[in-house]
Design a protein around this motif. Structure first.
Motif, PDB file in Angstrom:
ATOM      1  N   VAL A   1       0.869  -1.180   0.000  1.00 57.10           N
ATOM      2  CA  VAL A   1       0.000   0.000   0.000  1.00 57.10           C
ATOM      3  C   VAL A   1       0.904   1.227   0.000  1.00 57.10           C
ATOM      4  O   VAL A   1       1.875   1.289   0.765  1.00 57.10           O
ATOM      5  CB  VAL A   1      -0.938   0.033   1.223  1.00 57.10           C
ATOM      6  CG1 VAL A   1      -1.877   1.232   1.138  1.00 57.10           C
ATOM      7  CG2 VAL A   1      -1.738  -1.266   1.332  1.00 57.10           C
ATOM      8  N   HIS A   2       0.594   2.194  -0.857  1.00 58.60           N
ATOM      9  CA  HIS A   2       1.420   3.386  -1.020  1.00 58.60           C
ATOM     10  C   HIS A   2       0.531   4.623  -0.970  1.00 58.60           C
ATOM     11  O   HIS A   2      -0.624   4.580  -1.404  1.00 58.60           O
ATOM     12  CB  HIS A   2       2.162   3.357  -2.356  1.00 58.60           C
ATOM     13  CG  HIS A   2       2.908   2.088  -2.599  1.00 58.60           C
ATOM     14  ND1 HIS A   2       4.277   1.975  -2.446  1.00 58.60           N
ATOM     15  CD2 HIS A   2       2.466   0.851  -2.978  1.00 58.60           C
ATOM     16  CE1 HIS A   2       4.645   0.734  -2.723  1.00 58.60           C
ATOM     17  NE2 HIS A   2       3.573   0.034  -3.045  1.00 58.60           N
ATOM     18  N   ALA A   3       1.074   5.738  -0.491  1.00 53.37           N
ATOM     19  CA  ALA A   3       0.354   7.011  -0.467  1.00 53.37           C
ATOM     20  C   ALA A   3       1.330   8.101  -0.911  1.00 53.37           C
ATOM     21  O   ALA A   3       2.359   8.316  -0.261  1.00 53.37           O
ATOM     22  CB  ALA A   3      -0.188   7.312   0.926  1.00 53.37           C
ATOM     23  N   ASN A   4       1.004   8.779  -2.013  1.00 53.58           N
ATOM     24  CA  ASN A   4       1.931   9.727  -2.632  1.00 53.58           C
ATOM     25  C   ASN A   4       1.479  11.175  -2.484  1.00 53.58           C
ATOM     26  O   ASN A   4       0.281  11.467  -2.493  1.00 53.58           O
ATOM     27  CB  ASN A   4       2.075   9.415  -4.125  1.00 53.58           C
ATOM     28  CG  ASN A   4       2.823   8.133  -4.373  1.00 53.58           C
ATOM     29  OD1 ASN A   4       3.361   7.518  -3.448  1.00 53.58           O
ATOM     30  ND2 ASN A   4       2.879   7.710  -5.626  1.00 53.58           N
ATOM     31  N   PHE A   5       2.455  12.080  -2.343  1.00 52.42           N
ATOM     32  CA  PHE A   5       2.254  13.528  -2.298  1.00 52.42           C
ATOM     33  C   PHE A   5       1.291  13.934  -1.187  1.00 52.42           C
ATOM     34  O   PHE A   5       0.292  14.612  -1.406  1.00 52.42           O
ATOM     35  CB  PHE A   5       1.803  14.042  -3.672  1.00 52.42           C
ATOM     36  CG  PHE A   5       2.844  13.818  -4.730  1.00 52.42           C
ATOM     37  CD1 PHE A   5       3.965  14.620  -4.794  1.00 52.42           C
ATOM     38  CD2 PHE A   5       2.728  12.763  -5.625  1.00 52.42           C
ATOM     39  CE1 PHE A   5       4.955  14.385  -5.739  1.00 52.42           C
ATOM     40  CE2 PHE A   5       3.702  12.521  -6.584  1.00 52.42           C
ATOM     41  CZ  PHE A   5       4.831  13.338  -6.638  1.00 52.42           C
ATOM     42  N   LEU A   6       1.637  13.493   0.007  1.00 52.40           N
ATOM     43  CA  LEU A   6       0.820  13.757   1.192  1.00 52.40           C
ATOM     44  C   LEU A   6       1.034  15.174   1.684  1.00 52.40           C
ATOM     45  O   LEU A   6       2.162  15.675   1.729  1.00 52.40           O
ATOM     46  CB  LEU A   6       1.194  12.777   2.301  1.00 52.40           C
ATOM     47  CG  LEU A   6       0.928  11.304   1.997  1.00 52.40           C
ATOM     48  CD1 LEU A   6       1.800  10.417   2.866  1.00 52.40           C
ATOM     49  CD2 LEU A   6      -0.546  10.979   2.204  1.00 52.40           C
ATOM     50  N   ASP A   7      -0.052  15.829   2.086  1.00 57.60           N
ATOM     51  CA  ASP A   7       0.111  17.129   2.727  1.00 57.60           C
ATOM     52  C   ASP A   7       0.351  16.932   4.222  1.00 57.60           C
ATOM     53  O   ASP A   7       0.235  15.826   4.762  1.00 57.60           O
ATOM     54  CB  ASP A   7      -1.074  18.053   2.437  1.00 57.60           C
ATOM     55  CG  ASP A   7      -2.394  17.590   3.056  1.00 57.60           C
ATOM     56  OD1 ASP A   7      -2.395  16.638   3.866  1.00 57.60           O
ATOM     57  OD2 ASP A   7      -3.425  18.201   2.727  1.00 57.60           O
ATOM     58  N   ALA A   8       0.703  18.021   4.892  1.00 62.46           N
ATOM     59  CA  ALA A   8       1.106  17.937   6.299  1.00 62.46           C
ATOM     60  C   ALA A   8      -0.001  17.384   7.174  1.00 62.46           C
ATOM     61  O   ALA A   8       0.264  16.689   8.166  1.00 62.46           O
ATOM     62  CB  ALA A   8       1.543  19.314   6.793  1.00 62.46           C
ATOM     63  N   ALA A   9      -1.242  17.658   6.829  1.00 60.66           N
ATOM     64  CA  ALA A   9      -2.363  17.228   7.662  1.00 60.66           C
ATOM     65  C   ALA A   9      -2.548  15.718   7.666  1.00 60.66           C
ATOM     66  O   ALA A   9      -3.215  15.185   8.560  1.00 60.66           O
ATOM     67  CB  ALA A   9      -3.657  17.912   7.200  1.00 60.66           C
TER      68      ALA A   9
END
Length: 374
Positions: free
Chosen positions: A140-148
């Motif tokens: 599982v991957h999560a890309n270009f996350l913001d600070a929140a």
């Protein structure tokens, strides 16, 4: 107990329900943008994009959601893991398919875990990790996350960083000339020379919102976009119906910068905006005019931000040349979980070394700021 539900089409979730969780009305995680990609033929499983959106429900209440895709390759992600896939293959293991939380073809920082309560984000991630092996997904991957969203990922997720070049508005700048005055002499001179060359070539640029861009202006923009990808022997994923859909569904988010000469459109840059940020996405041209790419993709966007009070301008991935035009190196963040524990452990050290190298690179670039010393 909250229930994880999976969706092969985003329109299985009502738009109002989804958008109620979309922070700041971010255009790239708006229901209209994501569902439009599916409806208007932008996502092809052959190129690795199969919608598999995740949502967490308590009865009829949507607690959290994530735009997510089952990926058979790493095409169009802008966070590069081909070395990981090759390492898996050397050991006779399958790296694909994987599960990506992200926005197709959009290296844009923003919300990826849509929820009001932070605890619901963590519950959604836990549910996705638990479900992945049963779905035949190896990571599982999560890309270009913001600070929140970063706090939702605990230490069991691999952390990666990269560098983009973003522009930030100084509150004292009231006009483009104020921004120019903040640059050092060399950068200011070069930028003004680029603008002068475009004007001397008889090119006029105008900025259109979604209502003004619909129809022929957006059709021209799509022709420019396709031409650019054809010149690079690359796949132009976005269709003209999708571009026109943006004008209809997100008219206030569309910012089309159209370059014209003798009344004919010759180039364009398509951006989207939120309440405080402009995002540059697509560019194309049918004529080679010195300086036009810089003018349409960077200078016009900066001028738009100053005139409209936007705080940031993200012009897209990569490009050290952006530094000379007022864009400063900025860290971007992604998180990764691998079901295979041996690789998860080995890549923990690899990611730590990569983060350190990335930070050194960012800091070395920051030492060459284009702005005058205070």
């Amino acid at each position: 107990m909250p229930e994880l539900r999976l969706h092969r089409r985003l329109d299985e979730i009502p738009a109002a329900t989804w958008d109620a969780l979309n922070r700041s009305g971010h255009p790239f995680t708006a229901h209209a943008f994501l569902a439009g990609l599916e409806t208007h033929g932008c996502l092809d499983p052959e190129y690795g994009w199969t919608p598999l959106h995740a949502s967490l429900w308590e009865g009829d209440a949507l607690l959290a959601a994530a735009p997510a895709y089952a990926k058979g390759n790493s095409h169009g992600e802008f966070v590069f893991d081909h070395a990981w896939a090759n390492a898996y293959a050397q050991y006779g293991l399958d790296y694909y398919p994987k599960w990506l939380i992200g926005v197709p073809y959009s290296p844009v920082t923003g919300p990826r875990l849509l929820a009001v309560e932070p605890t619901h984000k963590r519950l959604l991630l836990e549910a996705m990790r638990a479900a992945a092996p049963d779905l035949g997904l190896h990571s599982v991957h999560a890309n270009f996350l913001d600070a929140a969203d970063l706090d939702a990922f605990d230490a069991s997720w691999l952390a990666r960083e990269d560098v983009q070049f973003h522009w930030t508005r100084d509150p004292s700048w009231r006009a483009f000339d104020d921004f120019l005055g903040a640059l050092d002499h060399k950068r200011r001179k070069n930028l003004k020379a680029d603008r002068r060359r475009v004007a001397e070539a008889g090119v006029y640029l105008r900025v259109l919102d979604g209502k003004a861009a619909r129809g022929e202006p957006m059709a021209a923009m799509h022709r420019f976009y396709v031409q650019t990808f054809a010149e690079k022997w690359n796949h132009a994923a976005m269709t003209e119906p999708f571009f026109q859909h943006l004008c209809e569904a997100l008219p206030d988010a569309v910012v089309l910068i159209l370059a014209e000469r003798e009344g004919e459109a010759i180039a364009g840059a398509l951006c989207l905006r939120s309440d405080d940020t402009l995002y540059g996405r697509y560019w194309g041209a049918m004529a080679d005019v010195p300086g036009l790419h810089f003018e349409a993709c960077y200078h016009q966007g900066i001028e738009y931000c100053i005139e409209h009070g936007l705080d940031r301008f993200e012009p897209g991935a990569q490009g050290e040349h952006k530094l000379a035009r007022g864009f400063l190196p900025t860290s971007t963040h992604s998180r990764h979980w691998l079901a295979e524990p041996r690789f998860q452990q080995a890549l923990t050290r690899w990611c730590a070394a990569e983060r350190e190298a990335t930070r050194r690179y960012r800091d070395s670039l920051a030492a060459h700021s284009p702005f005058r010393s205070p």
